[in-house]
Write a protein that holds these residues in place. Sequence first.
Motif, PDB file in Angstrom:
ATOM      1  N   LYS A  24       0.830  -1.213   0.000  1.00  0.00           N
ATOM      2  CA  LYS A  24       0.000   0.000   0.000  1.00  0.00           C
ATOM      3  C   LYS A  24       0.861   1.258   0.000  1.00  0.00           C
ATOM      4  O   LYS A  24       0.510   2.260  -0.617  1.00  0.00           O
ATOM      5  CB  LYS A  24      -0.919   0.034   1.226  1.00  0.00           C
ATOM      6  N   HIS A  28       0.187   2.895  -5.367  1.00  0.00           N
ATOM      7  CA  HIS A  28      -1.051   3.637  -5.112  1.00  0.00           C
ATOM      8  C   HIS A  28      -2.293   2.840  -5.489  1.00  0.00           C
ATOM      9  O   HIS A  28      -3.314   2.898  -4.812  1.00  0.00           O
ATOM     10  CB  HIS A  28      -1.030   4.973  -5.862  1.00  0.00           C
ATOM     11  N   GLU A  29      -2.236   2.081  -6.576  1.00  0.00           N
ATOM     12  CA  GLU A  29      -3.397   1.342  -7.071  1.00  0.00           C
ATOM     13  C   GLU A  29      -3.744   0.112  -6.238  1.00  0.00           C
ATOM     14  O   GLU A  29      -4.838  -0.429  -6.323  1.00  0.00           O
ATOM     15  CB  GLU A  29      -3.173   0.895  -8.523  1.00  0.00           C
ATOM     16  N   SER A  31      -4.910  -2.180  -3.205  1.00  0.00           N
ATOM     17  CA  SER A  31      -5.871  -1.998  -2.113  1.00  0.00           C
ATOM     18  C   SER A  31      -5.679  -2.995  -0.978  1.00  0.00           C
ATOM     19  O   SER A  31      -5.485  -2.614   0.170  1.00  0.00           O
ATOM     20  CB  SER A  31      -7.304  -2.122  -2.623  1.00  0.00           C
ATOM     21  N   TYR A  51      -5.824  -7.363  -4.715  1.00  0.00           N
ATOM     22  CA  TYR A  51      -6.881  -6.536  -5.295  1.00  0.00           C
ATOM     23  C   TYR A  51      -6.390  -5.105  -5.472  1.00  0.00           C
ATOM     24  O   TYR A  51      -5.825  -4.521  -4.561  1.00  0.00           O
ATOM     25  CB  TYR A  51      -8.128  -6.580  -4.411  1.00  0.00           C
ATOM     26  N   CYS A  52      -6.627  -4.585  -6.670  1.00  0.00           N
ATOM     27  CA  CYS A  52      -6.180  -3.245  -7.026  1.00  0.00           C
ATOM     28  C   CYS A  52      -7.377  -2.392  -7.442  1.00  0.00           C
ATOM     29  O   CYS A  52      -8.362  -2.913  -7.967  1.00  0.00           O
ATOM     30  CB  CYS A  52      -5.180  -3.307  -8.172  1.00  0.00           C
ATOM     31  N   LYS A  53      -7.243  -1.097  -7.218  1.00  0.00           N
ATOM     32  CA  LYS A  53      -8.302  -0.158  -7.607  1.00  0.00           C
ATOM     33  C   LYS A  53      -8.452  -0.102  -9.111  1.00  0.00           C
ATOM     34  O   LYS A  53      -9.547   0.037  -9.631  1.00  0.00           O
ATOM     35  CB  LYS A  53      -7.992   1.236  -7.065  1.00  0.00           C
ATOM     36  N   GLU A  54      -7.333  -0.176  -9.804  1.00  0.00           N
ATOM     37  CA  GLU A  54      -7.313  -0.117 -11.275  1.00  0.00           C
ATOM     38  C   GLU A  54      -6.411  -1.217 -11.807  1.00  0.00           C
ATOM     39  O   GLU A  54      -5.361  -1.502 -11.236  1.00  0.00           O
ATOM     40  CB  GLU A  54      -6.789   1.235 -11.753  1.00  0.00           C
ATOM     41  N   LYS A  89      -9.127  -6.867 -10.052  1.00  0.00           N
ATOM     42  CA  LYS A  89      -9.691  -5.537  -9.830  1.00  0.00           C
ATOM     43  C   LYS A  89     -10.740  -5.656  -8.735  1.00  0.00           C
ATOM     44  O   LYS A  89     -11.546  -6.570  -8.736  1.00  0.00           O
ATOM     45  CB  LYS A  89     -10.320  -4.999 -11.115  1.00  0.00           C
ATOM     46  N   GLU A  90     -10.712  -4.710  -7.772  1.00  0.00           N
ATOM     47  CA  GLU A  90     -11.695  -4.789  -6.687  1.00  0.00           C
ATOM     48  C   GLU A  90     -13.060  -4.366  -7.118  1.00  0.00           C
ATOM     49  O   GLU A  90     -13.287  -3.772  -8.118  1.00  0.00           O
ATOM     50  CB  GLU A  90     -11.252  -4.007  -5.459  1.00  0.00           C
TER      51      GLU A  90
END
Length: 90
Positions: A24, A28-29, A31, A51-54, A89-90
């Motif tokens: 983290k 940045h991406e 999660s 799991y990543c935001k993007e 992807k989350e």
Amino acid sequence: MTKTEKRLDKVIRVALTQACELAKEHVHEFSWLTHTADLKKLPQSLKVSCYCKELPITAEQTQLISSLIIKELSAKDLAINVKAISFLKE
């Protein structure tokens, strides 16, 4: 679950929590992550889902997160194959 399995599960969770917090800080991406394992069939049953935001994230970011996970688990004498780490992807 036996006492040995409970201790092993705790060791895995602590190592992955540390890897998660470091990831983290650096990506940045990113999660969070989770894992599944049959404690009677380690290390081949250990799987980690990140799991990543993007998505997609860069190859360097994927490598960094994977290496953090491998390093933290290795410090606890647990091995994981990089193919057992997946990115979603989350």
